[in-house]
Motif scaffolding. Structure first.
Motif, PDB file in Angstrom:
ATOM      1  N   ALA A 119       5.319  -4.738  -5.584  1.00 17.73           N
ATOM      2  CA  ALA A 119       4.320  -3.663  -5.581  1.00 17.73           C
ATOM      3  C   ALA A 119       4.584  -2.661  -6.691  1.00 17.73           C
ATOM      4  CB  ALA A 119       4.311  -2.965  -4.227  1.00 17.73           C
ATOM      5  N   MET A 120       5.852  -2.292  -6.858  1.00 18.25           N
ATOM      6  CA  MET A 120       6.196  -1.329  -7.914  1.00 18.25           C
ATOM      7  C   MET A 120       5.842  -1.881  -9.285  1.00 18.25           C
ATOM      8  SD  MET A 120       9.931   0.203  -9.045  1.00 18.25           S
ATOM      9  CE  MET A 120      10.350  -1.314  -9.938  1.00 18.25           C
ATOM     10  N   LEU A 121       6.134  -3.156  -9.519  1.00 16.74           N
ATOM     11  CA  LEU A 121       5.831  -3.754 -10.811  1.00 16.74           C
ATOM     12  C   LEU A 121       4.321  -3.825 -11.048  1.00 16.74           C
ATOM     13  CD1 LEU A 121       8.457  -6.646 -10.814  1.00 16.74           C
ATOM     14  CD2 LEU A 121       8.549  -4.539 -12.160  1.00 16.74           C
ATOM     15  N   ALA A 122       3.587  -4.157 -10.005  1.00 18.76           N
ATOM     16  CA  ALA A 122       2.137  -4.338 -10.151  1.00 18.76           C
ATOM     17  C   ALA A 122       1.411  -3.010 -10.364  1.00 18.76           C
ATOM     18  CB  ALA A 122       1.571  -5.049  -8.927  1.00 18.76           C
ATOM     19  N   TYR A 123       1.792  -1.988  -9.603  1.00 15.55           N
ATOM     20  CA  TYR A 123       1.051  -0.731  -9.621  1.00 15.55           C
ATOM     21  C   TYR A 123       1.773   0.399 -10.355  1.00 15.55           C
ATOM     22  CZ  TYR A 123      -1.912  -2.964  -6.147  1.00 15.55           C
ATOM     23  OH  TYR A 123      -2.763  -3.827  -5.504  1.00 15.55           O
ATOM     24  N   GLY A 124       3.051   0.181 -10.675  1.00 17.29           N
ATOM     25  CA  GLY A 124       3.842   1.278 -11.180  1.00 17.29           C
ATOM     26  C   GLY A 124       4.237   2.200 -10.043  1.00 17.29           C
ATOM     27  N   ALA A 125       5.043   3.203 -10.339  1.00 20.87           N
ATOM     28  CA  ALA A 125       5.474   4.129  -9.291  1.00 20.87           C
ATOM     29  C   ALA A 125       5.818   5.482  -9.899  1.00 20.87           C
ATOM     30  CB  ALA A 125       6.691   3.576  -8.539  1.00 20.87           C
ATOM     31  N   ASP A 126       5.347   6.542  -9.233  1.00 18.67           N
ATOM     32  CA  ASP A 126       5.728   7.895  -9.627  1.00 18.67           C
ATOM     33  C   ASP A 126       7.156   8.165  -9.175  1.00 18.67           C
ATOM     34  OD1 ASP A 126       3.246   8.351 -10.692  1.00 18.67           O
ATOM     35  OD2 ASP A 126       2.444   9.290  -8.877  1.00 18.67           O
ATOM     36  N   ALA A 181       7.022 -14.077  -2.240  1.00 17.71           N
ATOM     37  CA  ALA A 181       5.901 -14.974  -2.562  1.00 17.71           C
ATOM     38  C   ALA A 181       4.587 -14.407  -2.041  1.00 17.71           C
ATOM     39  CB  ALA A 181       6.156 -16.360  -1.974  1.00 17.71           C
ATOM     40  N   ALA A 182       4.620 -13.871  -0.825  1.00 18.78           N
ATOM     41  CA  ALA A 182       3.406 -13.307  -0.230  1.00 18.78           C
ATOM     42  C   ALA A 182       2.944 -12.076  -1.007  1.00 18.78           C
ATOM     43  CB  ALA A 182       3.660 -12.950   1.229  1.00 18.78           C
ATOM     44  N   ALA A 183       3.888 -11.244  -1.424  1.00 21.93           N
ATOM     45  CA  ALA A 183       3.525 -10.057  -2.195  1.00 21.93           C
ATOM     46  C   ALA A 183       2.889 -10.450  -3.524  1.00 21.93           C
ATOM     47  CB  ALA A 183       4.767  -9.190  -2.431  1.00 21.93           C
ATOM     48  N   LYS A 184       3.410 -11.492  -4.138  1.00 22.24           N
ATOM     49  CA  LYS A 184       2.816 -11.957  -5.401  1.00 22.24           C
ATOM     50  C   LYS A 184       1.384 -12.447  -5.162  1.00 22.24           C
ATOM     51  CE  LYS A 184       5.801 -14.322  -8.130  1.00 22.24           C
ATOM     52  NZ  LYS A 184       6.911 -15.257  -8.442  1.00 22.24           N
ATOM     53  N   ARG A 185       1.150 -13.078  -4.023  1.00 23.57           N
ATOM     54  CA  ARG A 185      -0.212 -13.515  -3.691  1.00 23.57           C
ATOM     55  C   ARG A 185      -1.132 -12.301  -3.552  1.00 23.57           C
ATOM     56  NH1 ARG A 185      -1.617 -17.574   1.259  1.00 23.57           N
ATOM     57  NH2 ARG A 185      -0.565 -19.003  -0.185  1.00 23.57           N
ATOM     58  N   ALA A 237       0.830  -1.209   0.000  1.00 17.24           N
ATOM     59  CA  ALA A 237       0.000   0.000   0.000  1.00 17.24           C
ATOM     60  C   ALA A 237       0.868   1.264   0.000  1.00 17.24           C
ATOM     61  CB  ALA A 237      -0.925  -0.007   1.211  1.00 17.24           C
ATOM     62  N   ASP A 238       1.972   1.228   0.740  1.00 15.05           N
ATOM     63  CA  ASP A 238       2.863   2.386   0.815  1.00 15.05           C
ATOM     64  C   ASP A 238       3.480   2.689  -0.550  1.00 15.05           C
ATOM     65  OD1 ASP A 238       4.258   4.462   2.026  1.00 15.05           O
ATOM     66  OD2 ASP A 238       5.896   3.171   2.720  1.00 15.05           O
ATOM     67  N   VAL A 239       3.928   1.655  -1.243  1.00 13.17           N
ATOM     68  CA  VAL A 239       4.518   1.851  -2.574  1.00 13.17           C
ATOM     69  C   VAL A 239       3.460   2.356  -3.550  1.00 13.17           C
ATOM     70  CG1 VAL A 239       5.613   0.699  -4.536  1.00 13.17           C
ATOM     71  CG2 VAL A 239       6.336   0.151  -2.194  1.00 13.17           C
ATOM     72  N   ARG A 240       2.269   1.803  -3.466  1.00 12.86           N
ATOM     73  CA  ARG A 240       1.185   2.232  -4.357  1.00 12.86           C
ATOM     74  C   ARG A 240       0.854   3.708  -4.149  1.00 12.86           C
ATOM     75  NH1 ARG A 240      -3.511  -1.102  -2.881  1.00 12.86           N
ATOM     76  NH2 ARG A 240      -3.760   0.509  -1.298  1.00 12.86           N
ATOM     77  N   ASP A 241       0.929   4.152  -2.891  1.00 14.17           N
ATOM     78  CA  ASP A 241       0.539   5.530  -2.573  1.00 14.17           C
ATOM     79  C   ASP A 241       1.671   6.532  -2.756  1.00 14.17           C
ATOM     80  OD1 ASP A 241      -1.934   4.509  -1.921  1.00 14.17           O
ATOM     81  OD2 ASP A 241      -1.559   4.480   0.247  1.00 14.17           O
ATOM     82  N   ARG A 242       2.906   6.139  -2.393  1.00 15.47           N
ATOM     83  CA  ARG A 242       3.996   7.126  -2.352  1.00 15.47           C
ATOM     84  C   ARG A 242       5.088   6.903  -3.385  1.00 15.47           C
ATOM     85  NH1 ARG A 242       7.266   8.190   1.841  1.00 15.47           N
ATOM     86  NH2 ARG A 242       7.287   6.046   2.660  1.00 15.47           N
ATOM     87  N   GLY A 243       5.029   5.820  -4.140  1.00 10.00           N
ATOM     88  CA  GLY A 243       5.960   5.599  -5.228  1.00 10.00           C
ATOM     89  C   GLY A 243       7.415   5.588  -4.818  1.00 10.00           C
ATOM     90  N   ALA A 244       8.239   6.375  -5.522  1.00  3.68           N
ATOM     91  CA  ALA A 244       9.684   6.358  -5.334  1.00  3.68           C
ATOM     92  C   ALA A 244      10.096   6.686  -3.906  1.00  3.68           C
ATOM     93  CB  ALA A 244      10.343   7.332  -6.310  1.00  3.68           C
ATOM     94  N   ALA A 245       9.387   7.606  -3.261  1.00  4.46           N
ATOM     95  CA  ALA A 245       9.742   7.969  -1.885  1.00  4.46           C
ATOM     96  C   ALA A 245       9.630   6.761  -0.968  1.00  4.46           C
ATOM     97  CB  ALA A 245       8.830   9.090  -1.393  1.00  4.46           C
ATOM     98  N   ALA A 246       8.576   5.981  -1.124  1.00  2.00           N
ATOM     99  CA  ALA A 246       8.408   4.777  -0.319  1.00  2.00           C
ATOM    100  C   ALA A 246       9.489   3.755  -0.638  1.00  2.00           C
ATOM    101  CB  ALA A 246       7.023   4.172  -0.563  1.00  2.00           C
ATOM    102  N   LEU A 247       9.835   3.622  -1.902  1.00  3.90           N
ATOM    103  CA  LEU A 247      10.849   2.635  -2.302  1.00  3.90           C
ATOM    104  C   LEU A 247      12.201   2.947  -1.665  1.00  3.90           C
ATOM    105  CD1 LEU A 247       9.879   2.284  -6.061  1.00  3.90           C
ATOM    106  CD2 LEU A 247       9.587   0.535  -4.290  1.00  3.90           C
ATOM    107  N   ARG A 248      12.560   4.221  -1.612  1.00  4.27           N
ATOM    108  CA  ARG A 248      13.836   4.583  -0.986  1.00  4.27           C
ATOM    109  C   ARG A 248      13.795   4.338   0.523  1.00  4.27           C
ATOM    110  NH1 ARG A 248      14.083   8.316  -5.371  1.00  4.27           N
ATOM    111  NH2 ARG A 248      16.088   8.045  -6.478  1.00  4.27           N
TER     112      ARG A 248
END
Length: 440
Positions: free
Chosen positions: A196-203, A229-233, A40-51
């Protein structure tokens, strides 16, 4: 070091047999709950969350989430020549096998003027996960990328965890392998956040990231730990996935003709991956079982990852399984459904033909799993945890979908019009029939 399970003289139902056989315990449900906030964090905040997540989990805050293309290409220049030669040979062999996997379109003339065609279309874009925890896997780059390329996928994104001792970049051999395969879209992102980044993309966040860091993909493939594995689920349905990969496993069906050194070495080679890796020997030979157990003690002591190997071999997921005969052994390995199954018996090829559940089957003394991991030409991304009962390993088929094209002329539709109306009325859907009547 490794436990024994004695099934001799016992007739077990399939349910009872599955309960007896060793298997790694993997709590994907618990892990899914843990990764849901990350996704959810990656979906909402994109690159900032990834870092932020890279700093938290990988101990490094990458300057470049997308690895610059010149850095990817430059990694080839410092690649060990022997490793480059090995990678080139692997790419050639894997490409040869996967080119033969491409499914063929077909056309069926059902009746005069009535035609159904089936076309195989590649997915638009795929995301390929390459692990980077206990080990790094340039071989997984080859297996994922070549299968997608041979399927005709036009857009590929590779993700691999940032390395703290590499200034936040993925492993250089992973980068070099991407370059050798012509892939320049590579991200220093690992774990559930990569999925998450692959599934939703990221700004993006910085000028280097751009407005959009990563576009979403259609399919995510590649092995990883329980959190991957859990994330893929969690994202399944948003994107397609290959499988929920669990700990790696080998089963060896061997008789008294097998060389105990070969068997022990192969059990160790799989245990080297992970403390949860499963190594299982199934044999009717008490003498072979004893010899293998003795060799394991000697060989484990001298292997590089001895602690990891000893933990895996001593775990509940590994065992020597004694059976009455090869017939019983086949029943056991078919019930187990191993990711990798070796057949080291007399008439091994004939025995292998009777195997119904395995991710990949390695026939004879000179076809070890290590061959399949690197140089056989087959794909090493395979179903684990018994999933070989209902799914197959990664291949061209993982990246294509069948689309049926239906073309009838007026006469051909008219021949079946009344029957369609009858069928529609029987199902209580009269408007279906009306749609046909409207044409006449």
């Amino acid at each position: 070091m490794i436990s024994r399970i004695d099934l001799r003289g016992r007739r077990l139902s399939r349910r009872e047999l599955l309960a007896e056989l060793p298997r790694a315990e993997l709590d994907v449900e618990h892990a899914a709950a843990a990764v849901a906030p990350i996704i959810a964090d990656v979906r909402d905040r994109g690159a900032a969350a990834l870092r932020d997540l890279a700093e938290r989990f990988d101990g490094v805050r990458p300057e470049h989430l997308r690895v610059p293309a010149d850095v990817v290409q430059a990694s080839v220049d410092v690649l060990d020549p022997q490793v480059r030669a090995a990678l080139s040979e692997t790419i050639t062999r894997v490409r040869t096998v996967h080119a033969a996997q491409r499914p063929q379109d077909f056309t069926v003339d059902v009746a005069p003027g009535a035609q159904v065609r089936q076309r195989w279309l590649p997915v638009r874009r795929v995301g390929l996960y390459v692990p980077g925890g206990l080990a790094v896997y340039p071989s997984s780059v080859v297996m994922n990328v070549v299968a997608a390329q041979e399927a005709g996928v036009g857009s590929l994104a590779v993700v691999s965890p940032p390395q703290r001792d590499r200034d936040g970049l993925p492993d250089p051999v992973v980068l070099a392998t991407c370059a050798l395969l012509g892939v320049d879209e590579v991200y220093a992102v690992g774990g559930a956040q990569a999925i998450a980044m692959l599934a939703y993309g990221a700004d993006g966040q910085t000028e280097a990231d751009g407005a959009v860091l990563c576009e979403p993909v259609d399919v995510v493939t590649g092995p990883g730990n329980v959190y991957v594995a859990a994330a893929k689920r969690v994202v399944r349905g948003v994107v397609g996935i290959d499988a929920e990969a669990g700990p790696t496993e080998i089963a060896i069906l061997a008789d008294g003709n097998a060389d105990p050194v070969h068997v022990a070495a192969d059990l160790i080679s799989q245990a080297e991956h992970d403390p949860l890796a499963a190594s299982v020997l199934v044999t009717p030979s008490v003498e072979l079982a004893g010899a293998v157990e003795s060799k394991l003690v000697d060989l484990v002591e001298s292997t590089f990852h001895r602690g990891r190997v000893a933990t895996a071999l001593g775990g509940t997921q590994s065992a020597v399984v004694l059976v009455d005969d090869l017939e019983a052994g086949l029943e056991v390995v078919n019930a187990y459904g191993a990711e990798h199954l070796e057949i080291q018996t007399e008439n091994a090829a004939a025995v292998a033909e009777r195997v119904t559940s395995a991710g990949a089957i390695f026939v004879g003394s000179f076809s070890p799993v290590s061959l399949g991991d690197y140089m056989a030409g087959s794909n090493h991304v395979l179903p684990t945890g018994g999933c070989a009962h209902f799914t197959s390993g990664l291949g061209v088929h993982s990246f294509v979908r069948a689309v049926q094209v239906i073309e009838y002329d007026a006469d051909a539709l008219g021949v079946v019009a009344d029957r369609i109306v009858a069928f529609a009325n029987a199902e209580g859907l009269p408007a279906h029939g009306d749609a046909v009547r409207a044409r006449f």
